[in-house]
Design a protein around this motif. Structure first.
Motif, PDB file in Angstrom:
ATOM      1  N   ARG A 147       0.954  -1.253   0.035  1.00 36.75           N
ATOM      2  CA  ARG A 147      -0.045  -0.103   0.033  1.00 36.75           C
ATOM      3  C   ARG A 147       0.925   1.377  -0.084  1.00 36.75           C
ATOM      4  O   ARG A 147       0.582   2.175  -0.909  1.00 36.75           O
ATOM      5  CB  ARG A 147      -0.824  -0.078   1.124  1.00 36.75           C
ATOM      6  CG  ARG A 147      -2.179  -1.202   1.120  1.00 36.75           C
ATOM      7  CD  ARG A 147      -2.897  -0.907  -0.059  1.00 36.75           C
ATOM      8  NE  ARG A 147      -3.509   0.213  -0.127  1.00 36.75           N
ATOM      9  CZ  ARG A 147      -5.051   0.271  -0.114  1.00 36.75           C
ATOM     10  NH1 ARG A 147      -5.506  -0.863  -0.240  1.00 36.75           N
ATOM     11  NH2 ARG A 147      -5.746   1.532   0.052  1.00 36.75           N
ATOM     12  N   ARG A 148       1.991   1.305   0.810  1.00 30.08           N
ATOM     13  CA  ARG A 148       2.930   2.474   0.902  1.00 30.08           C
ATOM     14  C   ARG A 148       3.613   2.736  -0.575  1.00 30.08           C
ATOM     15  O   ARG A 148       3.936   3.878  -0.779  1.00 30.08           O
ATOM     16  CB  ARG A 148       3.862   2.281   2.142  1.00 30.08           C
ATOM     17  CG  ARG A 148       3.101   2.749   3.510  1.00 30.08           C
ATOM     18  CD  ARG A 148       4.114   2.800   4.702  1.00 30.08           C
ATOM     19  NE  ARG A 148       4.915   1.565   4.626  1.00 30.08           N
ATOM     20  CZ  ARG A 148       4.669   0.345   5.303  1.00 30.08           C
ATOM     21  NH1 ARG A 148       3.445   0.427   5.961  1.00 30.08           N
ATOM     22  NH2 ARG A 148       5.255  -0.367   5.320  1.00 30.08           N
ATOM     23  N   ALA A 149       3.737   1.666  -1.282  1.00 31.88           N
ATOM     24  CA  ALA A 149       4.393   1.711  -2.645  1.00 31.88           C
ATOM     25  C   ALA A 149       3.369   2.188  -3.703  1.00 31.88           C
ATOM     26  O   ALA A 149       3.900   2.100  -4.763  1.00 31.88           O
ATOM     27  CB  ALA A 149       5.109   0.478  -2.651  1.00 31.88           C
ATOM     28  N   GLY A 150       2.313   2.267  -3.322  1.00 28.21           N
ATOM     29  CA  GLY A 150       1.402   2.633  -4.293  1.00 28.21           C
ATOM     30  C   GLY A 150       0.623   1.513  -5.208  1.00 28.21           C
ATOM     31  O   GLY A 150      -0.107   1.779  -6.129  1.00 28.21           O
ATOM     32  N   PHE A 151       0.558   0.194  -4.479  1.00 25.01           N
ATOM     33  CA  PHE A 151      -0.138  -0.829  -5.089  1.00 25.01           C
ATOM     34  C   PHE A 151      -1.675  -0.728  -4.708  1.00 25.01           C
ATOM     35  O   PHE A 151      -1.794  -0.824  -3.416  1.00 25.01           O
ATOM     36  CB  PHE A 151       0.708  -2.115  -4.795  1.00 25.01           C
ATOM     37  CG  PHE A 151       1.789  -2.339  -5.575  1.00 25.01           C
ATOM     38  CD1 PHE A 151       2.020  -3.458  -6.589  1.00 25.01           C
ATOM     39  CD2 PHE A 151       3.081  -1.375  -5.294  1.00 25.01           C
ATOM     40  CE1 PHE A 151       3.194  -3.529  -7.186  1.00 25.01           C
ATOM     41  CE2 PHE A 151       3.955  -1.942  -6.172  1.00 25.01           C
ATOM     42  CZ  PHE A 151       4.249  -2.475  -7.140  1.00 25.01           C
ATOM     43  N   THR A 152      -2.513  -1.140  -5.563  1.00 23.82           N
ATOM     44  CA  THR A 152      -3.873  -1.148  -5.049  1.00 23.82           C
ATOM     45  C   THR A 152      -4.223  -2.664  -4.827  1.00 23.82           C
ATOM     46  O   THR A 152      -3.706  -3.644  -5.567  1.00 23.82           O
ATOM     47  CB  THR A 152      -4.647  -0.946  -6.396  1.00 23.82           C
ATOM     48  OG1 THR A 152      -4.493   0.560  -6.706  1.00 23.82           O
ATOM     49  CG2 THR A 152      -6.130  -0.960  -6.030  1.00 23.82           C
ATOM     50  N   ALA A 153      -4.806  -2.963  -3.705  1.00 18.85           N
ATOM     51  CA  ALA A 153      -5.362  -4.005  -3.478  1.00 18.85           C
ATOM     52  C   ALA A 153      -6.485  -4.788  -4.354  1.00 18.85           C
ATOM     53  O   ALA A 153      -7.186  -4.014  -4.480  1.00 18.85           O
ATOM     54  CB  ALA A 153      -5.821  -4.208  -1.880  1.00 18.85           C
ATOM     55  N   GLU A 154      -6.392  -5.705  -4.895  1.00 21.02           N
ATOM     56  CA  GLU A 154      -7.316  -6.277  -6.013  1.00 21.02           C
ATOM     57  C   GLU A 154      -8.114  -7.516  -5.697  1.00 21.02           C
ATOM     58  O   GLU A 154      -9.228  -7.686  -5.954  1.00 21.02           O
ATOM     59  CB  GLU A 154      -6.385  -6.501  -7.319  1.00 21.02           C
ATOM     60  CG  GLU A 154      -5.849  -5.580  -7.972  1.00 21.02           C
ATOM     61  CD  GLU A 154      -5.238  -5.788  -9.372  1.00 21.02           C
ATOM     62  OE1 GLU A 154      -5.110  -4.994 -10.126  1.00 21.02           O
ATOM     63  OE2 GLU A 154      -4.649  -7.099  -9.417  1.00 21.02           O
ATOM     64  N   GLY A 155      -7.673  -8.364  -4.610  1.00 20.56           N
ATOM     65  CA  GLY A 155      -8.633  -9.316  -4.372  1.00 20.56           C
ATOM     66  C   GLY A 155      -7.638 -10.498  -3.744  1.00 20.56           C
ATOM     67  O   GLY A 155      -6.649 -10.107  -3.225  1.00 20.56           O
ATOM     68  N   THR A 156      -8.409 -11.665  -3.587  1.00 22.36           N
ATOM     69  CA  THR A 156      -7.579 -12.707  -2.802  1.00 22.36           C
ATOM     70  C   THR A 156      -7.547 -13.981  -3.534  1.00 22.36           C
ATOM     71  O   THR A 156      -8.797 -14.159  -4.232  1.00 22.36           O
ATOM     72  CB  THR A 156      -8.460 -13.125  -1.272  1.00 22.36           C
ATOM     73  OG1 THR A 156      -8.364 -11.622  -0.716  1.00 22.36           O
ATOM     74  CG2 THR A 156      -7.826 -14.204  -0.536  1.00 22.36           C
ATOM     75  N   LYS A 157      -6.484 -14.634  -3.569  1.00 24.19           N
ATOM     76  CA  LYS A 157      -6.550 -16.014  -4.437  1.00 24.19           C
ATOM     77  C   LYS A 157      -6.460 -17.011  -3.095  1.00 24.19           C
ATOM     78  O   LYS A 157      -5.653 -17.025  -2.441  1.00 24.19           O
ATOM     79  CB  LYS A 157      -5.278 -15.957  -5.096  1.00 24.19           C
ATOM     80  CG  LYS A 157      -5.116 -15.109  -6.248  1.00 24.19           C
ATOM     81  CD  LYS A 157      -3.901 -15.353  -7.109  1.00 24.19           C
ATOM     82  CE  LYS A 157      -2.628 -14.444  -6.923  1.00 24.19           C
ATOM     83  NZ  LYS A 157      -1.637 -14.746  -7.760  1.00 24.19           N
ATOM     84  N   ARG A 158      -7.712 -17.717  -3.302  1.00 21.46           N
ATOM     85  CA  ARG A 158      -7.593 -18.880  -2.151  1.00 21.46           C
ATOM     86  C   ARG A 158      -6.983 -20.059  -2.220  1.00 21.46           C
ATOM     87  O   ARG A 158      -6.496 -20.487  -3.234  1.00 21.46           O
ATOM     88  CB  ARG A 158      -9.154 -19.345  -2.194  1.00 21.46           C
ATOM     89  CG  ARG A 158     -10.361 -18.341  -2.001  1.00 21.46           C
ATOM     90  CD  ARG A 158     -11.734 -18.513  -2.001  1.00 21.46           C
ATOM     91  NE  ARG A 158     -11.999 -19.354  -3.062  1.00 21.46           N
ATOM     92  CZ  ARG A 158     -12.450 -20.581  -2.912  1.00 21.46           C
ATOM     93  NH1 ARG A 158     -12.875 -21.205  -2.037  1.00 21.46           N
ATOM     94  NH2 ARG A 158     -12.705 -21.532  -4.238  1.00 21.46           N
TER      95      ARG A 158
END
Length: 180
Positions: A147-158
């Motif tokens: 998050r601090r590096a500007g990456f967007t959370a997209e989801g979860t791989k189960r």
């Protein structure tokens, strides 16, 4: 990439440089650390650390990956971590990033600064379009780094990765070359 010499990357207080034979102790220390072992599931002998370091030049030449020692510029030039492009696919413009930081350098933003630096370099120099960070949902520290590096959370791989304590769901974050 195979026609280029792997360069150093100057970052915000960190320097990413190609691995050197003299870095074996830092690699062994990293993979001996329980927190790093929990997420990377690797430990190394001196010979294995040498082979690991040597493998990066081969991966660079084959255009399948790139790894750098992370050096803290303020810390007398010592190796404090690693960052690498894994699952690199130049044709698709895609890579996944792996990183760790030695215990003495944690809490100073080393990983997020290294991640920002390698991401900017990868977009500018390699022409990548998408860079991903995947980490266990049980690893809130990596969540914060991304998050601090500007990456967007997209989801979860189960159930994607098996760690020592079993199968883990993985959060996926990404940055695109078009993101601000």
């Amino acid at each position: 990439m195979s026609g280029l010499v792997q360069s150093k990357i100057d970052g915000d207080g960190v320097l990413l440089r190609p691995w050197q034979a003299a870095d074996r102790a830092a690699v062994r220390a990293g993979y001996a650390d329980p927190d790093i072992q929990r997420w990377h599931c690797v430990s190394m002998t001196d010979d294995e650390a040498r082979e690991w370091i040597d493998s990066w030049s081969d991966r660079w030449c084959k255009e399948t990956g790139a790894g750098w020692a992370v050096v803290d510029v303020a810390g007398m030039g010592e190796v404090v971590g690693q960052i690498s492009l894994c699952r690199l696919n130049l044709h698709e413009g895609l890579a996944e990033v792996s990183y760790w930081v030695l215990p003495a350098a944690r809490g100073r933003g080393v990983a997020s600064r290294a991640l920002s630096s390698v991401t900017s370099w990868s977009f500018a120099e390699l022409g990548l379009h998408r860079i991903e960070v995947c980490h266990s949902t049980m690893n809130p520290v990596s969540y914060g780094v991304a998050r601090r590096a500007g990456f967007t959370a997209e989801g979860t791989k189960r159930g994607e990765i098996r760690h020592a304590d079993g199968w883990h769901d993985m959060h996926i974050h990404a940055r695109l070359d078009t993101d601000e």
